[in-house]
Structures are given as structure tokens and as C-alpha cells.
Design an enzyme around this catalytic site. Structure first.
Site, PDB file in Angstrom:
ATOM      1  N   GLY A  16      49.972 -29.920  62.961  1.00 12.82           N
ATOM      2  CA  GLY A  16      51.182 -30.576  63.473  1.00 12.82           C
ATOM      3  C   GLY A  16      50.871 -31.380  64.728  1.00 12.82           C
ATOM      4  O   GLY A  16      51.741 -31.572  65.585  1.00 12.82           O
ATOM      5  N   LYS A  19      53.170 -34.577  65.485  1.00 15.98           N
ATOM      6  CA  LYS A  19      54.427 -34.405  66.219  1.00 15.98           C
ATOM      7  C   LYS A  19      54.161 -34.175  67.711  1.00 15.98           C
ATOM      8  O   LYS A  19      54.855 -34.725  68.565  1.00 15.98           O
ATOM      9  CB  LYS A  19      55.223 -33.226  65.634  1.00 15.98           C
ATOM     10  N   GLY A  41      45.932 -37.329  58.410  1.00 18.18           N
ATOM     11  CA  GLY A  41      47.256 -37.779  58.009  1.00 18.18           C
ATOM     12  C   GLY A  41      48.247 -37.226  59.008  1.00 18.18           C
ATOM     13  O   GLY A  41      48.556 -36.040  58.979  1.00 18.18           O
ATOM     14  N   HIS A  42      48.659 -38.048  59.940  1.00 22.89           N
ATOM     15  CA  HIS A  42      49.568 -37.581  60.985  1.00 22.89           C
ATOM     16  C   HIS A  42      51.001 -37.979  60.625  1.00 22.89           C
ATOM     17  O   HIS A  42      51.316 -39.153  60.521  1.00 22.89           O
ATOM     18  CB  HIS A  42      49.139 -38.154  62.343  1.00 22.89           C
ATOM     19  N   THR A 130      38.365 -35.405  51.320  1.00 23.93           N
ATOM     20  CA  THR A 130      39.544 -36.238  51.053  1.00 23.93           C
ATOM     21  C   THR A 130      39.163 -37.492  50.252  1.00 23.93           C
ATOM     22  O   THR A 130      40.026 -38.312  49.963  1.00 23.93           O
ATOM     23  CB  THR A 130      40.190 -36.685  52.380  1.00 23.93           C
ATOM     24  N   GLN A 224      41.948 -33.694  62.642  1.00 27.47           N
ATOM     25  CA  GLN A 224      41.431 -32.457  62.030  1.00 27.47           C
ATOM     26  C   GLN A 224      41.518 -31.283  63.027  1.00 27.47           C
ATOM     27  O   GLN A 224      42.357 -31.333  63.912  1.00 27.47           O
ATOM     28  CB  GLN A 224      39.997 -32.648  61.510  1.00 27.47           C
ATOM     29  N   THR A 239      34.373 -31.302  58.320  1.00 30.48           N
ATOM     30  CA  THR A 239      34.344 -32.757  58.222  1.00 30.48           C
ATOM     31  C   THR A 239      33.061 -33.223  58.920  1.00 30.48           C
ATOM     32  O   THR A 239      32.248 -32.396  59.357  1.00 30.48           O
ATOM     33  CB  THR A 239      35.635 -33.387  58.782  1.00 30.48           C
TER      34      THR A 239
HETATM   35  P1  IMP Z   1      36.286 -35.146  54.658  1.00 29.07           P
HETATM   36  O1  IMP Z   1      36.624 -35.195  56.100  1.00 29.07           O
HETATM   37  O2  IMP Z   1      37.132 -36.042  53.809  1.00 29.07           O
HETATM   38  O3  IMP Z   1      34.812 -35.335  54.411  1.00 29.07           O
HETATM   39  O4  IMP Z   1      36.614 -33.659  54.142  1.00 29.07           O
HETATM   40  C1  IMP Z   1      35.875 -32.526  54.585  1.00 29.07           C
HETATM   41  C2  IMP Z   1      36.780 -31.314  54.705  1.00 29.07           C
HETATM   42  O5  IMP Z   1      37.691 -31.530  55.781  1.00 29.07           O
HETATM   43  C3  IMP Z   1      37.635 -31.046  53.483  1.00 29.07           C
HETATM   44  O6  IMP Z   1      37.817 -29.657  53.357  1.00 29.07           O
HETATM   45  C4  IMP Z   1      38.960 -31.693  53.819  1.00 29.07           C
HETATM   46  O7  IMP Z   1      40.035 -31.127  53.121  1.00 29.07           O
HETATM   47  C5  IMP Z   1      39.034 -31.410  55.305  1.00 29.07           C
HETATM   48  N1  IMP Z   1      39.858 -32.380  56.037  1.00 29.07           N
HETATM   49  C6  IMP Z   1      39.514 -33.630  56.422  1.00 29.07           C
HETATM   50  N2  IMP Z   1      40.518 -34.206  57.097  1.00 29.07           N
HETATM   51  C7  IMP Z   1      41.508 -33.308  57.160  1.00 29.07           C
HETATM   52  C8  IMP Z   1      42.803 -33.312  57.765  1.00 29.07           C
HETATM   53  O8  IMP Z   1      43.242 -34.272  58.400  1.00 29.07           O
HETATM   54  N3  IMP Z   1      43.542 -32.179  57.624  1.00 29.07           N
HETATM   55  C9  IMP Z   1      43.064 -31.094  56.955  1.00 29.07           C
HETATM   56  N4  IMP Z   1      41.875 -31.035  56.391  1.00 29.07           N
HETATM   57  C10 IMP Z   1      41.084 -32.137  56.480  1.00 29.07           C
END
Ligand code: IMP
Length: 424
Positions: A16, A19, A41-42, A130, A224, A239
Site C-alpha cells: 500500500g 496510498k 503497480g501503485h 511480472t 516492491q 526482483t
Molecule cells: P520481476 O520483478 O518482474 O522480475 O519479478 C520478480 C518477483 O518480484 C516476482 O515474484 C514478482 O511477483 C515480484 N514483484 C515484482 N514487482 C512486484 C510488485 O510491485 N509487487 C509485488 N510483487 C512484485
């Protein structure tokens, strides 16, 4: 609270932060993002309008605020254009307010192709990325094959770099008829957007330092969460960037004295998207209840999030690696319906008690959470605007978290809207 704040996630993302940043941005002059890319994704709710931003700092929604995307971000130029167009359609003017670092590496269409190929080759051992090309873009950055924002303004050199890259990665490009591997087309498309991005391109380090010296208030927006940090998270289920405070220093080119406060965002329970160990995960009706009540579906991919109880072991780790002294607790209202609420206070590994996250994942996969159970409060918290008016059991729950982590709670969010917030 101090003038310049950094906001970081303390769990596996989706705490969150959007927000919290949106609320704090009101009092800031400048908002800067330092890592990650369009994997974030904010979500921000203003009145009845919902904005989901992936790259542009959430602070842009506030008129007059100046936003920066630092060199530590991997920037998808096509995604950025989409967001700019979307904001323009919504009447949010970004002219003269959104700037990007000339040193930021670009996420290319072929990075997304490589991301998908890697994930499918990994099969059951996939990370569950993602698919936004984040890992491949950071790998090229560190491998020094990356293409940066500044390269957009030297067309011939850019073409050469793309050609060299094609040769280097013949394993991907040879014989591929995927448009995302067509470097000629990529070059052509990049040339179309280069003139639009050029006036927004700056040296972010210099700009931020100027603002800092002029006494402006700066908000640093993380993406993240700590447990996804490439160095200190649940690697390799992480990530590819440093999601913790260190990432802000290198990702913007600033010194540590710029932070007056480090604010950790903690969701009142835990979620995770993608694969990897999650000690407090619930595979039962309670987990389902949390997912439904909390609308726990990814803002970027729409995937259902895995859900579980709050994990203090993970949070201790997050607070230590970030130097967090203040936390913002979000989505407290989702627990309003629970009869009993659990908090994980330790792990048990084959009879051995553990109070810290083991860095070796082979242990983390096998730990069993040790829980402390709390009575729920079973009454709505959404309309409550001051801490003392929260139900006793909610205050007990929050107090226990703050005591264990030795932090202050500076904000409690009890709903998606700006006004559904308790500021302390
Ligand atoms: P990547 O960042 O797309 O390479 O994903 C690597 C891991 O980080 C995966 O488990 C994704 O689901 C997680 N991840 C990446 N960005 C987000 C985020 O903004 N929210 C939650 N999980 C994320």
C-alpha cells in the site's frame, strides 16, 4: 516527521505504498523514484478516480509537484509514453513536472521476450516474474550491454549498440520472428519517442541536490518490498533491484544525509505474488477471506496474491536492513471481520527456535511459524480518524507490532481513500 522522507515496503511488495506516498506527497515539493520498473503497480484512489501507475511516481497526481525517475530505475520508454498519455487524458498535466535520468537503463521489448523465455524454460522452478523484462534489463545493465536514456539522442550510435547486442545474444535473436527481437523496428520506434523524452531528460543527482540545498522537501518513493530485495530478500525469488534504502542512494546519486525519516510500509497481514518461500502463508478459508476482503489481486498482472498472517520475523529483518524507525500500517480494516488474528513471532526449524530470517532459502522453505493469537475487534475501523478511538483489540494488535519492532507507528490506513487514514 522530518522534511525529507523515504518510503519503502517491508514485505513482499503490495503493502500500500501508493496510498502512503500519495498522502505524504501533499506536503512534499519533490518526489523521486529510485529502483524497479514497470513491475510495480501503485494504486491511488482520488475521489472516485483510480490511478494505477507503474513507472511514474505516484506524487504526480498532486498538481505542481515535481517528480523524478532516477538512474536506478529500468525504464520502459514505451510504457512511460503510455502512462504519460493516460495521465494527459485524465487531465493530469505532467509538462515541466516529470523528469527522467539520462543514465537510466531502458527496458527494451526484447527484455520482455527474454523474461518470458526464461520463465517458461524454468518451468516449475520459475520465479513468477511480472514478465515486464525487469531481470533481463538489470542483467544487461550490470553486464554493461544496457541501452540508456542518453543513448536515445545519438541515433547512429544507438543503432550500432542494438546491432552489437543482437550479435551478442544470437541465442535469442537468430531466426526469431518475434517483433520484440526486431532491432530495426525497435530503433525506428525509439526514434519516434526520443524527441518527446528529450526535454524531460536531466541529471537527477544534480537536480535533487539543488532542490535539497534550496530547502525543498523531498519524498523518496520505493517500489516492491524488502523481502524482494535482490541482495537481502528471498533470493532468487526476488526482483532484480535493491528495494531497500541503499537502492535510493545509488539509484538517484545522493548521500544518506538527505533522509530525515525512513518510513516502512507494513500491511496488517502479509501477501506475496509469484513463487518463493512464504512461512505464514494460509492455504485455507482464512487465506481466501483475506484475499477477498483485501482485493488481493496484482495491480500489474491481475494475479491472485498469496495471503497469510503478519510475519514479525520478516519485519524485523526489513526494519534492520533499512534502518526503519517509523512504520505506516495499511489495510487494518481488512482484519475487521476476523474473530481471531495471528502474528508470527518466530520460526521453528526442526525444533530449533529462530527469531531472524535465515539467509539460506533451504532453511526458509522449511520453517514453521510460531504464532501469538489475538482476539479480533469485529467492528468497522474505516470511519475512525484518531488512534485512540480504534477498538481496544486493534490498538493491542498495533501496539504489539510496534513494541516488537521497536518502531513508532506514524500512520494507520483503514481504507483505500485518502480520508480513510489515521495520522499519528
Ligand atoms: P520481476 O520483478 O518482474 O522480475 O519479478 C520478480 C518477483 O518480484 C516476482 O515474484 C514478482 O511477483 C515480484 N514483484 C515484482 N514487482 C512486484 C510488485 O510491485 N509487487 C509485488 N510483487 C512484485
Amino acid at each position: 516527521m522530518g522534511k525529507n522522507k523515504i518510503v519503502v515496503g517491508c514485505q513482499w511488495g503490495d503493502e500500500g505504498k501508493g496510498k502512503v506516498v500519495d498522502l505524504l506527497a501533499e506536503k512534499a515539493d519533490i518526489i523521486a523514484r529510485f529502483q524497479g520498473g514497470a513491475n510495480a503497480g501503485h494504486t491511488i484512489l482520488v475521489g472516485d478516480k483510480k490511478y494505477i501507475l507503474h513507472l511514474i511516481p505516484s506524487g504526480i497526481i498532486h498538481p505542481g509537484k515535481i517528480c523524478y525517475i532516477g538512474n536506478g530505475v529500468v525504464l520502459d520508454p514505451f510504457g512511460l509514453m503510455e502512462e504519460l498519455n493516460l495521465l494527459a487524458k485524465e487531465g493530469v498535466d505532467t509538462e515541466g513536472r516529470l523528469f527522467i535520468s539520462s543514465a537510466a537503463n531502458l527496458v527494451m521489448p526484447y527484455h520482455k521476450l527474454i523474461d518470458s523465455m526464461q520463465e517458461s524454460k524454468r518451468g516449475n522452478d520459475g520465479i513468477g516474474t511480472t514478465l515486464r523484462g525487469i531481470g533481463p534489463a538489470y542483467r544487461d545493465k550490470v553486464g554493461r550491454f544496457g541501452i540508456r536514456v542518453c543513448d536515445l539522442y545519438a541515433p547512429d550510435k544507438l543503432r550500432e549498440k542494438l546491432e552489437t547486442y543482437r550479435k551478442l545474444r544470437s541465442d535469442i535473436f537468430a531466426g526469431s520472428d518475434d517483433e520484440r527481437a526486431d532491432v530495426g523496428k525497435i530503433h525506428e520506434d525509439l526514434m519516434k519517442l526520443a524527441p518527446v523524452l528529450k526535454p524531460r531528460t536531466v541529471n537527477v543527482s544534480i537536480e535533487l541536490t539543488k532542490h535539497y540545498k534550496a530547502g525543498k522537501s523531498i519524498l523518496f518513493e520505493g517500489a516492491q518490498g524488502a523481502m524482494l530485495d535482490v541482495d537481502l530478500g528471498t533470493y532468487p525469488f526476488a526482483t532484480s533491484s535493491n528495494t531497500t534504502v541503499g537502492g535510493a542512494l545509488t539509484g538517484l546519486g545522493i548521500g544518506p544525509k538527505m533522509f530525515d525519516d525512513v518510513i516502512g510500509v507494513v500491511k496488517a497481514y502479509t501477501t506475496r505474488v509469484g513463487a518463493g518461500p512464504f512461512p505464514t502463508e494460509l492455504h485455507d478459508a482464512t487465506g481466501e477471506k483475506l484475499r477477498d476482503a483485501g482485493s488481493e489481486f496484482g495491480a500489474t498482472t491481475g494475479r491472485p496474491r498469496r495471503t497469510g498472517w503478519l510475519d514479525l520475523v520478516a519485519l524485523r529483518h526489513a526494519c534492520r536492513i533499512n534502518g526503519i524507525e517509523k512504520i505506516a500500517v495499511t489495510k487494518l480494516d481488512i482484519l475487521d471481520i476476523m474473530d481471531k488474528i495471528k502474528i508470527c513471532v518466530g520460526y521453528n526449524l526442526d525444533g530449533r527456535e529462530m527469531n531472524e530470517v535465515p539467509l539460506d532459502l533451504s532453511d526458509l522453505w522449511h520453517v514453521k511459524p510460531v504464532y501469538k493469537e489475538f482476539d479480533g475487534w469485529k467492528s468497522p475501523t474505516t470511519e475512525i480518524n484518531d488512534f485512540d478511538s480504534l477498538p481496544d483489540n486493534a490498538r493491542k494488535y498495533l501496539g504489539f507490532i510496534a513494541d516488537d519492532l521497536q518502531v513508532e507507528i506514524c500512520l494507520v490506513s483503514t481504507g483505500a481513500r485518502r480520508e480513510e487514514t489515521i495520522l499519528i
